[in-house]
Design an enzyme around this catalytic site. Sequence first.
Site, PDB file in Angstrom:
ATOM      1  N   TYR A 191       0.798  -1.147  -0.197  1.00 10.87           N
ATOM      2  CA  TYR A 191       0.068  -0.256  -0.212  1.00 10.87           C
ATOM      3  C   TYR A 191       0.818   1.045   0.080  1.00 10.87           C
ATOM      4  O   TYR A 191       0.290   2.596  -0.210  1.00 10.87           O
ATOM      5  CB  TYR A 191      -0.945   0.159   1.140  1.00 10.87           C
ATOM      6  CG  TYR A 191      -2.412  -1.003   0.944  1.00 10.87           C
ATOM      7  CD1 TYR A 191      -3.294  -0.522   0.137  1.00 10.87           C
ATOM      8  CD2 TYR A 191      -2.059  -2.032   1.245  1.00 10.87           C
ATOM      9  CE1 TYR A 191      -4.418  -1.377  -0.023  1.00 10.87           C
ATOM     10  CE2 TYR A 191      -2.991  -3.274   1.253  1.00 10.87           C
ATOM     11  CZ  TYR A 191      -4.225  -2.576   0.328  1.00 10.87           C
ATOM     12  OH  TYR A 191      -5.386  -3.549   0.039  1.00 10.87           O
ATOM     13  N   HIS A 238     -12.005 -16.329   2.937  1.00  7.49           N
ATOM     14  CA  HIS A 238     -10.591 -15.669   2.837  1.00  7.49           C
ATOM     15  C   HIS A 238      -9.586 -15.926   3.910  1.00  7.49           C
ATOM     16  O   HIS A 238      -8.324 -15.894   3.675  1.00  7.49           O
ATOM     17  CB  HIS A 238     -10.634 -13.950   2.760  1.00  7.49           C
ATOM     18  CG  HIS A 238     -11.648 -13.731   1.749  1.00  7.49           C
ATOM     19  ND1 HIS A 238     -12.963 -13.915   1.812  1.00  7.49           N
ATOM     20  CD2 HIS A 238     -11.365 -12.855   0.381  1.00  7.49           C
ATOM     21  CE1 HIS A 238     -13.572 -13.408   0.533  1.00  7.49           C
ATOM     22  NE2 HIS A 238     -12.664 -12.838  -0.033  1.00  7.49           N
ATOM     23  N   HIS A 291     -19.431  -7.316  -9.688  1.00  6.72           N
ATOM     24  CA  HIS A 291     -17.978  -7.205  -8.882  1.00  6.72           C
ATOM     25  C   HIS A 291     -16.887  -7.737  -9.591  1.00  6.72           C
ATOM     26  O   HIS A 291     -15.860  -7.617  -9.922  1.00  6.72           O
ATOM     27  CB  HIS A 291     -18.289  -7.763  -7.467  1.00  6.72           C
ATOM     28  CG  HIS A 291     -17.079  -7.760  -6.709  1.00  6.72           C
ATOM     29  ND1 HIS A 291     -16.454  -6.827  -5.989  1.00  6.72           N
ATOM     30  CD2 HIS A 291     -15.822  -8.845  -6.599  1.00  6.72           C
ATOM     31  CE1 HIS A 291     -15.359  -7.087  -5.388  1.00  6.72           C
ATOM     32  NE2 HIS A 291     -14.910  -8.216  -5.613  1.00  6.72           N
ATOM     33  N   GLU A 292     -17.343  -9.284  -9.813  1.00  6.25           N
ATOM     34  CA  GLU A 292     -16.377 -10.005 -10.605  1.00  6.25           C
ATOM     35  C   GLU A 292     -16.064  -9.546 -12.026  1.00  6.25           C
ATOM     36  O   GLU A 292     -14.797  -9.763 -12.543  1.00  6.25           O
ATOM     37  CB  GLU A 292     -16.793 -11.595 -10.554  1.00  6.25           C
ATOM     38  CG  GLU A 292     -17.079 -12.162  -9.496  1.00  6.25           C
ATOM     39  CD  GLU A 292     -15.949 -12.226  -8.496  1.00  6.25           C
ATOM     40  OE1 GLU A 292     -14.630 -11.931  -8.748  1.00  6.25           O
ATOM     41  OE2 GLU A 292     -16.311 -12.347  -7.209  1.00  6.25           O
ATOM     42  N   HIS A 295     -17.044 -20.498  -4.219  1.00  2.00           N
ATOM     43  CA  HIS A 295     -16.670 -19.050  -3.722  1.00  2.00           C
ATOM     44  C   HIS A 295     -16.511 -18.274  -5.083  1.00  2.00           C
ATOM     45  O   HIS A 295     -15.611 -18.489  -5.780  1.00  2.00           O
ATOM     46  CB  HIS A 295     -15.710 -18.674  -2.723  1.00  2.00           C
ATOM     47  CG  HIS A 295     -15.502 -17.350  -2.297  1.00  2.00           C
ATOM     48  ND1 HIS A 295     -16.373 -16.861  -1.085  1.00  2.00           N
ATOM     49  CD2 HIS A 295     -14.925 -16.228  -3.060  1.00  2.00           C
ATOM     50  CE1 HIS A 295     -16.262 -15.543  -1.002  1.00  2.00           C
ATOM     51  NE2 HIS A 295     -15.458 -14.925  -2.105  1.00  2.00           N
ATOM     52  N   ALA A 296     -17.177 -17.191  -5.528  1.00  2.00           N
ATOM     53  CA  ALA A 296     -17.096 -16.437  -6.633  1.00  2.00           C
ATOM     54  C   ALA A 296     -15.516 -15.826  -6.836  1.00  2.00           C
ATOM     55  O   ALA A 296     -15.036 -15.412  -5.874  1.00  2.00           O
ATOM     56  CB  ALA A 296     -18.126 -15.506  -6.801  1.00  2.00           C
ATOM     57  N   ARG A 340      -8.212  -4.943   1.525  1.00  2.00           N
ATOM     58  CA  ARG A 340      -8.621  -4.635  -0.017  1.00  2.00           C
ATOM     59  C   ARG A 340     -10.467  -4.181   0.175  1.00  2.00           C
ATOM     60  O   ARG A 340     -10.338  -3.182  -0.518  1.00  2.00           O
ATOM     61  CB  ARG A 340      -8.265  -5.263  -0.781  1.00  2.00           C
ATOM     62  CG  ARG A 340      -9.020  -6.763  -0.632  1.00  2.00           C
ATOM     63  CD  ARG A 340      -8.502  -7.746  -1.678  1.00  2.00           C
ATOM     64  NE  ARG A 340      -7.144  -8.339  -1.519  1.00  2.00           N
ATOM     65  CZ  ARG A 340      -6.600  -9.089  -2.235  1.00  2.00           C
ATOM     66  NH1 ARG A 340      -7.310  -9.837  -3.170  1.00  2.00           N
ATOM     67  NH2 ARG A 340      -5.248  -9.393  -2.192  1.00  2.00           N
ATOM     68  N   TYR A 341     -11.074  -4.926   0.629  1.00  3.38           N
ATOM     69  CA  TYR A 341     -12.499  -4.658   0.602  1.00  3.38           C
ATOM     70  C   TYR A 341     -12.937  -3.479   1.485  1.00  3.38           C
ATOM     71  O   TYR A 341     -13.830  -2.829   0.852  1.00  3.38           O
ATOM     72  CB  TYR A 341     -13.019  -6.172   0.934  1.00  3.38           C
ATOM     73  CG  TYR A 341     -13.041  -7.206  -0.049  1.00  3.38           C
ATOM     74  CD1 TYR A 341     -13.285  -7.273  -1.090  1.00  3.38           C
ATOM     75  CD2 TYR A 341     -12.136  -8.186   0.600  1.00  3.38           C
ATOM     76  CE1 TYR A 341     -12.830  -8.443  -1.840  1.00  3.38           C
ATOM     77  CE2 TYR A 341     -11.807  -9.280  -0.070  1.00  3.38           C
ATOM     78  CZ  TYR A 341     -12.345  -9.367  -1.621  1.00  3.38           C
ATOM     79  OH  TYR A 341     -11.863 -10.415  -2.306  1.00  3.38           O
ATOM     80  N   GLU A 398     -11.011  -4.155  -6.289  1.00  6.48           N
ATOM     81  CA  GLU A 398     -12.188  -4.477  -5.657  1.00  6.48           C
ATOM     82  C   GLU A 398     -13.337  -3.486  -5.880  1.00  6.48           C
ATOM     83  O   GLU A 398     -14.526  -3.953  -5.795  1.00  6.48           O
ATOM     84  CB  GLU A 398     -12.032  -4.661  -4.168  1.00  6.48           C
ATOM     85  CG  GLU A 398     -11.133  -5.718  -3.755  1.00  6.48           C
ATOM     86  CD  GLU A 398     -11.454  -6.960  -4.292  1.00  6.48           C
ATOM     87  OE1 GLU A 398     -12.505  -7.481  -4.784  1.00  6.48           O
ATOM     88  OE2 GLU A 398     -10.228  -7.734  -4.728  1.00  6.48           O
ATOM     89  N   HIS A 410     -13.334  -6.982 -12.125  1.00  5.46           N
ATOM     90  CA  HIS A 410     -12.005  -7.530 -12.108  1.00  5.46           C
ATOM     91  C   HIS A 410     -11.399  -7.681 -13.630  1.00  5.46           C
ATOM     92  O   HIS A 410     -10.385  -7.468 -13.777  1.00  5.46           O
ATOM     93  CB  HIS A 410     -11.803  -8.689 -11.372  1.00  5.46           C
ATOM     94  CG  HIS A 410     -11.694  -8.827  -9.777  1.00  5.46           C
ATOM     95  ND1 HIS A 410     -11.029  -7.499  -9.042  1.00  5.46           N
ATOM     96  CD2 HIS A 410     -12.735  -9.092  -8.701  1.00  5.46           C
ATOM     97  CE1 HIS A 410     -11.474  -7.795  -7.897  1.00  5.46           C
ATOM     98  NE2 HIS A 410     -12.258  -8.683  -7.506  1.00  5.46           N
TER      99      HIS A 410
HETATM  100  C1  BJ2 Z   1     -16.851 -12.809  -4.045  1.00  7.79           C
HETATM  101  C2  BJ2 Z   1     -15.670 -12.034  -3.917  1.00  7.79           C
HETATM  102  C3  BJ2 Z   1     -13.320 -12.645  -4.531  1.00  7.79           C
HETATM  103  C4  BJ2 Z   1     -13.171 -11.214  -5.398  1.00  7.79           C
HETATM  104  C5  BJ2 Z   1     -12.389 -13.676  -5.138  1.00  7.79           C
HETATM  105  C6  BJ2 Z   1     -12.165 -14.887  -4.132  1.00  7.79           C
HETATM  106  C7  BJ2 Z   1     -10.897 -14.041  -3.396  1.00  7.79           C
HETATM  107  C8  BJ2 Z   1     -10.223 -13.206  -4.363  1.00  7.79           C
HETATM  108  C9  BJ2 Z   1     -10.785 -12.882  -6.524  1.00  7.79           C
HETATM  109  C10 BJ2 Z   1      -9.294 -12.482  -6.959  1.00  7.79           C
HETATM  110  C11 BJ2 Z   1      -9.680 -11.014  -7.821  1.00  7.79           C
HETATM  111  C12 BJ2 Z   1      -8.296 -10.405  -7.880  1.00  7.79           C
HETATM  112  C13 BJ2 Z   1     -15.487 -11.564  -2.510  1.00  7.79           C
HETATM  113  C14 BJ2 Z   1     -16.760  -9.666  -2.564  1.00  7.79           C
HETATM  114  C15 BJ2 Z   1     -16.819  -8.336  -1.626  1.00  7.79           C
HETATM  115  C16 BJ2 Z   1     -16.273  -9.069  -0.428  1.00  7.79           C
HETATM  116  C17 BJ2 Z   1     -16.014 -10.444  -0.571  1.00  7.79           C
HETATM  117  C18 BJ2 Z   1     -16.680 -11.221   0.200  1.00  7.79           C
HETATM  118  N1  BJ2 Z   1     -14.468 -12.996  -4.622  1.00  7.79           N
HETATM  119  N2  BJ2 Z   1     -10.933 -13.134  -5.496  1.00  7.79           N
HETATM  120  N3  BJ2 Z   1      -8.761 -13.068  -8.181  1.00  7.79           N
HETATM  121  N4  BJ2 Z   1     -15.975 -10.567  -2.134  1.00  7.79           N
HETATM  122  O1  BJ2 Z   1     -12.490 -10.374  -4.705  1.00  7.79           O
HETATM  123  O2  BJ2 Z   1     -13.711 -11.121  -6.278  1.00  7.79           O
HETATM  124  O3  BJ2 Z   1     -11.272 -13.026  -7.433  1.00  7.79           O
HETATM  125  O4  BJ2 Z   1      -7.939 -10.102  -9.022  1.00  7.79           O
HETATM  126  O5  BJ2 Z   1      -7.431 -10.124  -6.921  1.00  7.79           O
HETATM  127  O6  BJ2 Z   1     -14.874 -12.616  -1.861  1.00  7.79           O
HETATM  128  O7  BJ2 Z   1     -16.302 -11.502   1.524  1.00  7.79           O
HETATM  129  O8  BJ2 Z   1     -17.395 -12.040  -0.344  1.00  7.79           O
HETATM  130 ZN    ZN Z   2     -12.862  -8.767  -5.864  1.00  5.74          ZN
END
Ligand code: BJ2
Ligand code: ZN
Length: 689
Positions: free
Chosen positions: A249, A536, A399-400, A369-370, A545-546, A434, A403
């Site tokens: 960061y 996570h 969201h996805e 998990h998406a 990050r979120y 994100e 990315h």
């Molecule tokens: C549903 C979303 C993540 C995301 C997935 C799993 C972990 C990383 C990726 C990375 C993207 C990247 C998620 C959404 C909001 C809060 C959080 C949750 N899945 N990831 N490859 N979310 O961030 O999309 O796809 O390029 O770094 O986990 O708690 O649901």
């Molecule tokens: Zn994401």
Amino acid sequence: MRTREAAGATYITGKQDDPACQFLSVMLILWFCFVYGVTANPQESPAHLAGQARAESEQLEEDARNFLNELDARGSQECTEATMSNWKYASDITEEHREEKAAAQLKYAAWEKEAWGRVRKWNGKWETLSDPFLRRQFKFMSVLGTAALPKQDLEKYNNLVTEMSTIYSTAKVCQYKDPKSCKLELEPDLTRILRTSRDYGELEHVWKMWRYSSGRRIRDHYKLFVRLANKAAKLNGFDNMGEMWVYPYESETFRADLAELWEQLKPLYQQLHAYVRRKLREKYGERRISRRGPIPAHLMGNMWSQDWSEVNDLAVPFPGKASIDGYTPRRMFELSEEFFASLNLTRMPSEFWEHSIIEKPQGRDLVCHASAWDFCNGKDFRIKQCTDVTMSDLLTVHHEMGHIEYYLQYKHLPGVFRSGANPGDVPHAGGFHEAVGDVLALSVATPKHLQKIGLLQEVHDDQEEDINFLLKMALEKITFLPFGYLMDLWRWDVFSGKTHEDNWNCAWWDLRFKLQGIKPPVQRSEYDFDPGAKYHIPANVPYIRYFVSFVVQFQFHKALCMKAGEYDPLNPAKPLHKCDIYQSTDAGNLLGKMLQLGSSKEWPEAMEALTGGRRMDASVIREYFKPLENWLKKDNERHGEFVGWETDEVLCTSELPREEAKSEPSGGAAPALGLMLVAAVTLLHSLSL
Ligand code: BJ2
Ligand code: ZN
């Protein structure tokens, strides 16, 4: 510098007193000039030397560029291979795929180490390069990550993360009223129950058993994992893994800034909390929901109480709701793509539609998990999502896809700047990544837009509808803030040792109570591992990050809305929460320009390019929700609600709670023997560490 000049001056004045000496000096200088003029090599003249130095530095620049290009070409290939094996396993969990993935991870780590070794040879030279783009690549590549671990440790570390996320992804739970039927999965079964059931007992069962089947079985793995993660961090020159996570960061004040942001947002969260607590109390009764206490965590329509929008039906101030019946996952993805295209941003390539998994395949285990995937070759980009046709999954689709849009926009950059692309562990500042899809979703969610796409029949555009809409948004965005913050507050303290492993679960509940104002429906103990019941943690994905994203996405939204002419701070008819940037190519181009930077610039610079400011700023969220905040304050006052929470209940103990010590809870698909086996294997692992 100044001292040296002064000393020189003193020396000269001392000699000037003697005329003979003066004469001699002049002759000596003349002679020197003569000899030098006749015999000196012209190649050593100052002008020539300067030219030579310039040529040398240009050559160094050129060599560095070639070196990095070569490294990047090979790195991209290696990354594609590793990502492919990772995908295979995540989309079809089998032993064969697990082995292939483990081997691919080691091969990739060996490459990372080789590349790092070659980069190290440039130490002392790369710092002198004049091109900041090159210097930044060297800087990024100087941190090796977990590949720094000795091979045996690295293998253990990788296997642990795979195993933890597999336990999580394959965990099953028995039915509430039929304990012999044990096939309930997180997605879609448990998620659906939490979303739709209003049966207190059923919700408690699902909440408890999910943690029994997932988190609890991960606890021992996590102990070993933390040790190895910290070992890797130390090998990289950091005190612990938490330090290594925040390093990208690039801010000395990052953690203090986050704490300040949270302090600014807390008053709004507390008003919302008090309001929802009253609504839940009206539904479930005062015996279960006390007036001044924390809210039981299983009643918010979400397994982790991170998003409360699914209890909007209970909380809505003026009833009436949008639903997306009749949609299909494919249609949801096309809808999202259409929004990106309307902004003049890039459509999903054909490979995306060919290879993505957008519906849960039957008959095999997979990581549901998406997630969004960049295969590092500029062509292959995919999403894997077990999409359910719901409003909140529609947001996840955006969201996805956000990315993927980022990947597409920065695919021309070298791998180190394609943030989030590599399977390595050193994350770049992921908050922006994100935020992209979420920013678009802020427009999609407005009643006006929902009506445009046929998801809302009538729009009245009155004050009641406004408050309804803002409350729904707050249940998604404001409720997330304390959760998004505490996930890594907990992990930073675990990695640093401030939270000892004997106290992991209770420290987790301290934070859940303190920040979210929630409590577990049943007392927890140190036999549980509730952080491990959130994806996570076992999958080892940093979470701050979120939190960052939920703050900055409003700043981005505001900037894009102004660009689109959809928001005017001086015009009350155009408030921020009503803005829809759909079809604004001006807004899209502005966003695109920032995305194209990838992580080639420090994030404040990217932020400035979009918003004109360089700091994370919570005032924009407060501005967006201002009408709701005013309404909530009045409503809570009118009902005499206590704002805040307090308790004298013990939420978590180090002992196994008495009722559980007598018998294992029924309803979790994990037999006690399985638990013991996991513990024994992990113990063996720790002994060999
Ligand atoms: C549903 C979303 C993540 C995301 C997935 C799993 C972990 C990383 C990726 C990375 C993207 C990247 C998620 C959404 C909001 C809060 C959080 C949750 N899945 N990831 N490859 N979310 O961030 O999309 O796809 O390029 O770094 O986990 O708690 O649901
Ligand atoms: Zn994401």
